[in-house]
Design an enzyme around this catalytic site. Sequence first.
Site, PDB file in Angstrom:
ATOM      1  N   ALA A  63      -3.696   7.341   6.988  1.00 40.34           N
ATOM      2  CA  ALA A  63      -4.856   6.524   6.658  1.00 40.34           C
ATOM      3  C   ALA A  63      -4.481   5.071   6.941  1.00 40.34           C
ATOM      4  O   ALA A  63      -3.301   4.728   7.008  1.00 40.34           O
ATOM      5  CB  ALA A  63      -5.195   6.699   5.182  1.00 40.34           C
ATOM      6  N   GLY A 102      -2.445  11.106   6.267  1.00 41.41           N
ATOM      7  CA  GLY A 102      -3.771  11.568   6.673  1.00 41.41           C
ATOM      8  C   GLY A 102      -3.783  12.117   8.095  1.00 41.41           C
ATOM      9  O   GLY A 102      -4.568  13.022   8.411  1.00 41.41           O
ATOM     10  N   GLU A 105      -2.550  15.517   7.879  1.00 37.14           N
ATOM     11  CA  GLU A 105      -3.558  16.329   7.184  1.00 37.14           C
ATOM     12  C   GLU A 105      -4.673  16.776   8.146  1.00 37.14           C
ATOM     13  O   GLU A 105      -5.203  17.872   8.025  1.00 37.14           O
ATOM     14  CB  GLU A 105      -4.134  15.551   5.990  1.00 37.14           C
ATOM     15  CG  GLU A 105      -3.115  15.411   4.863  1.00 37.14           C
ATOM     16  CD  GLU A 105      -3.596  14.498   3.744  1.00 37.14           C
ATOM     17  OE1 GLU A 105      -3.822  13.301   4.022  1.00 37.14           O
ATOM     18  OE2 GLU A 105      -3.760  14.976   2.614  1.00 37.14           O
ATOM     19  N   GLU A 125       2.951   9.816   1.444  1.00 39.87           N
ATOM     20  CA  GLU A 125       2.092   9.079   0.506  1.00 39.87           C
ATOM     21  C   GLU A 125       2.807   8.722  -0.789  1.00 39.87           C
ATOM     22  O   GLU A 125       2.568   7.666  -1.383  1.00 39.87           O
ATOM     23  CB  GLU A 125       0.835   9.896   0.181  1.00 39.87           C
ATOM     24  CG  GLU A 125      -0.196   9.947   1.303  1.00 39.87           C
ATOM     25  CD  GLU A 125       0.061  11.041   2.334  1.00 39.87           C
ATOM     26  OE1 GLU A 125       1.190  11.585   2.384  1.00 39.87           O
ATOM     27  OE2 GLU A 125      -0.865  11.351   3.097  1.00 39.87           O
TER      28      GLU A 125
HETATM   29  C1  3H9 Z   1      -2.618   8.337   3.679  1.00 40.24           C
HETATM   30  O1  3H9 Z   1      -2.583   8.773   4.776  1.00 40.24           O
HETATM   31  C2  3H9 Z   1      -3.556   8.805   2.605  1.00 40.24           C
HETATM   32  C3  3H9 Z   1      -4.153  10.171   2.882  1.00 40.24           C
HETATM   33  O2  3H9 Z   1      -3.244  11.182   2.639  1.00 40.24           O
HETATM   34  C4  3H9 Z   1      -5.298  10.459   1.933  1.00 40.24           C
HETATM   35  C5  3H9 Z   1      -6.538   9.689   2.151  1.00 40.24           C
HETATM   36  C6  3H9 Z   1      -7.641  10.120   1.255  1.00 40.24           C
HETATM   37  N1  3H9 Z   1      -1.897   1.750   8.114  1.00 40.24           N
HETATM   38  O3  3H9 Z   1       6.541   0.468  10.645  1.00 40.24           O
HETATM   39  P1  3H9 Z   1       6.269  -0.226  11.894  1.00 40.24           P
HETATM   40  C7  3H9 Z   1       1.484  -0.981  10.847  1.00 40.24           C
HETATM   41  S1  3H9 Z   1      -1.584   7.073   3.216  1.00 40.24           S
HETATM   42  C8  3H9 Z   1      -1.971   0.480   8.558  1.00 40.24           C
HETATM   43  O4  3H9 Z   1       6.842  -1.576  12.100  1.00 40.24           O
HETATM   44  P2  3H9 Z   1       7.734   1.828  13.268  1.00 40.24           P
HETATM   45  C9  3H9 Z   1       2.655  -1.727  10.236  1.00 40.24           C
HETATM   46  O5  3H9 Z   1       2.261  -2.499   9.138  1.00 40.24           O
HETATM   47  C10 3H9 Z   1      -0.704   6.642   4.695  1.00 40.24           C
HETATM   48  N2  3H9 Z   1      -0.978  -0.115   9.250  1.00 40.24           N
HETATM   49  O6  3H9 Z   1       6.641   0.679  13.161  1.00 40.24           O
HETATM   50  C11 3H9 Z   1       3.100  -2.569  11.403  1.00 40.24           C
HETATM   51  O7  3H9 Z   1       2.249  -3.693  11.492  1.00 40.24           O
HETATM   52  P3  3H9 Z   1       2.803  -5.099  11.986  1.00 40.24           P
HETATM   53  C12 3H9 Z   1       0.367   7.603   4.994  1.00 40.24           C
HETATM   54  C13 3H9 Z   1       0.109   0.603   9.516  1.00 40.24           C
HETATM   55  O8  3H9 Z   1       7.645   2.345  14.651  1.00 40.24           O
HETATM   56  C14 3H9 Z   1       2.833  -1.684  12.616  1.00 40.24           C
HETATM   57  O9  3H9 Z   1       1.898  -0.702  12.167  1.00 40.24           O
HETATM   58  N3  3H9 Z   1       1.146   7.134   6.135  1.00 40.24           N
HETATM   59  C15 3H9 Z   1       0.241   1.920   9.078  1.00 40.24           C
HETATM   60  O10 3H9 Z   1       9.029   1.341  12.761  1.00 40.24           O
HETATM   61  C16 3H9 Z   1       4.049  -0.968  13.128  1.00 40.24           C
HETATM   62  O11 3H9 Z   1       4.674  -0.295  12.040  1.00 40.24           O
HETATM   63  C17 3H9 Z   1       2.225   6.357   5.990  1.00 40.24           C
HETATM   64  O12 3H9 Z   1       2.617   6.026   4.907  1.00 40.24           O
HETATM   65  C18 3H9 Z   1      -0.828   2.512   8.362  1.00 40.24           C
HETATM   66  N4  3H9 Z   1      -0.776   3.779   7.919  1.00 40.24           N
HETATM   67  O13 3H9 Z   1       7.269   2.959  12.258  1.00 40.24           O
HETATM   68  C19 3H9 Z   1       2.924   5.951   7.257  1.00 40.24           C
HETATM   69  N5  3H9 Z   1       1.445   2.390   9.483  1.00 40.24           N
HETATM   70  O14 3H9 Z   1       3.389  -4.848  13.348  1.00 40.24           O
HETATM   71  C20 3H9 Z   1       3.294   4.511   7.197  1.00 40.24           C
HETATM   72  C21 3H9 Z   1       2.034   1.383  10.142  1.00 40.24           C
HETATM   73  O15 3H9 Z   1       1.626  -5.990  11.959  1.00 40.24           O
HETATM   74  N6  3H9 Z   1       3.912   4.045   8.413  1.00 40.24           N
HETATM   75  N7  3H9 Z   1       1.220   0.306  10.175  1.00 40.24           N
HETATM   76  O16 3H9 Z   1       3.858  -5.468  10.983  1.00 40.24           O
HETATM   77  C22 3H9 Z   1       5.196   4.279   8.742  1.00 40.24           C
HETATM   78  O17 3H9 Z   1       5.932   4.970   8.068  1.00 40.24           O
HETATM   79  C23 3H9 Z   1       5.718   3.620   9.968  1.00 40.24           C
HETATM   80  O18 3H9 Z   1       4.898   2.517  10.254  1.00 40.24           O
HETATM   81  C24 3H9 Z   1       5.743   4.527  11.230  1.00 40.24           C
HETATM   82  C25 3H9 Z   1       6.098   3.663  12.492  1.00 40.24           C
HETATM   83  C26 3H9 Z   1       6.806   5.601  11.045  1.00 40.24           C
HETATM   84  C27 3H9 Z   1       4.413   5.154  11.477  1.00 40.24           C
END
Ligand code: 3H9
Length: 698
Positions: A63, A102, A105, A125
């Site tokens: 998400a 998400g 999911e 999450e």
């Molecule tokens: C969810 O899904 C809820 C659902 O289950 C239920 C709903 C009802 N959103 O980490 P990076 C940005 S909760 C917005 O440096 P990497 C991040 O801020 C979500 N932005 O890269 C950064 O921005 P900036 C569950 C996001 O390659 C840029 O992307 N998912 C999101 O080292 C690059 O990120 C998670 O918790 C996001 N979801 O790692 C996953 N994700 O460049 C969270 C990233 O401006 N994300 N950004 O600073 C991660 O774990 C890592 O970002 C990922 C990439 C592994 C994906």
Amino acid sequence: MSQLVSLVRDGNVALIVIDNPPVNALSSAVRAGILECFRAARDDAQVAAIVFLGAGRTFVAGADITEFGKPPQPPVLIDVIAEIDQSPKPTVAAMHGTPLGGGFEVTLACHFRVAAPGTRVGLPEIKLGLFPAAGGTQRLPRLVGMDKAAAMILSGEQMPAEEALEIGLIDEIVAGDLRAGAVAFAKRVVAEKRPLRRVSELDDKIAPLRADPARFDEIMASHMKRGRGLDAPKAVVESMRQTLTLDVEEASRNDRDTFVRLIPGEQSRGQRHIFFAEREAAKVPGVSKDVKARAVRRAAVIGAGTMGGGIAMCFANAGIPVTVVETSGEALKRGLDTVAKNYKTSVTRGSLTAEEMERRIGLMSGATDMDAVKDADLVIEAVFEEMDIKRQIFGALDRITGPDAVLATNTSYLDVNAIARETQRPASVLGMHFFSPANVMRLLEVVRGERTSPEALATAMAVGRRLGKVPVVVGVCHGFVGNRMLRARSIEAERLLIEGALPQEVDGALTEFGFPMGPFAMGDLAGLDVSWRMRKAQGTRAEIADALCEAGRFGQKTGKGFYLYEAGARTGKPDPEVEAMIVGVSKRLGVTRRPIGRQEILERLVYPMVNEGARILEEGIATRPGDIDVIWIYGYGFPAWRGGPMFYADTVGLKTICERLSALATASGDKRHEPAALLQRLAAEGRGFASLDEKKSA
Ligand code: 3H9
């Protein structure tokens, strides 16, 4: 169709391509685009199967976290997923990168899942104080069983595609072009008229638990570990319990309500703050994206003590050859033997294979001659804290190493500028302050000297990330950010003992707050003699800690410190001898002891740290309050769900903190407790530290 999501055809297969860089997060526009494309494909008589694909570096990583806390925009994710779930045509998720949260999911609502090699799936999450409320807690146990599902959801850890294939979470690993492979897979499904496996309707893994609900509780308890008492893990358990009584549709509606309740909660806000703060910390003022980090192909570590050995392990673990230098063959052997012993323990525990251990040990070489570092691109000095020795070492390193080598000191508090001045290349000198045990702790303070160049900083940051660390840039001052704030806490902890508290009461207040251990248990673990030596060198005293050291009580290593450690035990017991010693010190200082409550202990330990943090910000030693929070969470065990000391201060209210500090300053006569100017200004303006942070979180 929406620009973020497009629908393309390959024969009778429709491809829904999600293209929302950088990580294809499910913003409201993406959700709407997916739904629109899905409906078009579903209703198109020419389409026999539907493939979901992510453009760029990853399939959908979750998400859109930046939307949390804002009014939800339709369509909500569970509605999108519910429609995909009911697809009458075969649906295939084609995954690469990190399909998370998400995003993952969405794939669970498809009939089939294929992945490129190297894909890592997960439901992280819980790390944001939330839970997979878009059906993850309902579908995952139906697909892989409650035990594996609970392990994945309660840890938030990612799983490699190969393991996911093994447990039946995905159907195939596609070598070569993912898009072509996924389309071919979909065509095969159509041609073979394969039955559509709707995960929401699987029951074989749930039925046995329905007959034995006590087993459900056992499984959950076995995966709860440190999350006990926190909102998100509790929500996971209650959500997963619904699999025993409700269908996916109904349970998902309940989950949605719980999720909406968790979002504004302090725990999730704190954890989301840390997520963004960690990413902000990677952005260093004065180091633009164009600054190139120097290549680090070989590293060297000076000193094979506890820190040096641990740092060398970090390099070997990351596959970087590393040379360790010691003054004598004996010290070198001792250091390398300890490293080998540490690796063997990991092999015995099953967290490392014997081959991998050999590979890592093979990347390490030892030397007693400093010349051995001449080819290193980065040298980290990790000898004991003696300025003269460090100066000599840096002078020598400057002569021996190539002109582009970056020279770093692992000092915990000495002046990096003075060390840099010993060289002809102060621009290539900085601090890389690891935390003990260096191969485990994720924090790395990168200390920027007055002459340190952007390239050298970028190099240290990049290497830190390769080592799996969370690097944070700090400025030069005694103790930098973490230890300087820790000192403010230690001084107050000792005062509490003198005024009437006992070590177990002080430690208890902090563990109840969420720290893994309190200051006295931590001192015993680290060895009380370390700071005793430092105090003696500086001509300062800590009455109680000094008295313990003078009595030979150095902590765990001597079986006695603030606590008593029976027969090698790692958890200490209160010791009446220590109590008597403390009471004696109070008496000698003319202090009438009084009972001190938990709340007072907590305030007196945490607020002076916040005050010191505010001074650190005023002086520009830390760039942002969020950097300080990241340092405390990754280096000192500050509970992540409290968001770090500065975020926590905001939740208390800076006005309250100022008042308590002023009262403490008056009562103790200690001027350091007077609220810092920044703290006073923010409090007067009704603002919090968050107003200084350049971050996106709501
Ligand atoms: C969810 O899904 C809820 C659902 O289950 C239920 C709903 C009802 N959103 O980490 P990076 C940005 S909760 C917005 O440096 P990497 C991040 O801020 C979500 N932005 O890269 C950064 O921005 P900036 C569950 C996001 O390659 C840029 O992307 N998912 C999101 O080292 C690059 O990120 C998670 O918790 C996001 N979801 O790692 C996953 N994700 O460049 C969270 C990233 O401006 N994300 N950004 O600073 C991660 O774990 C890592 O970002 C990922 C990439 C592994 C994906």
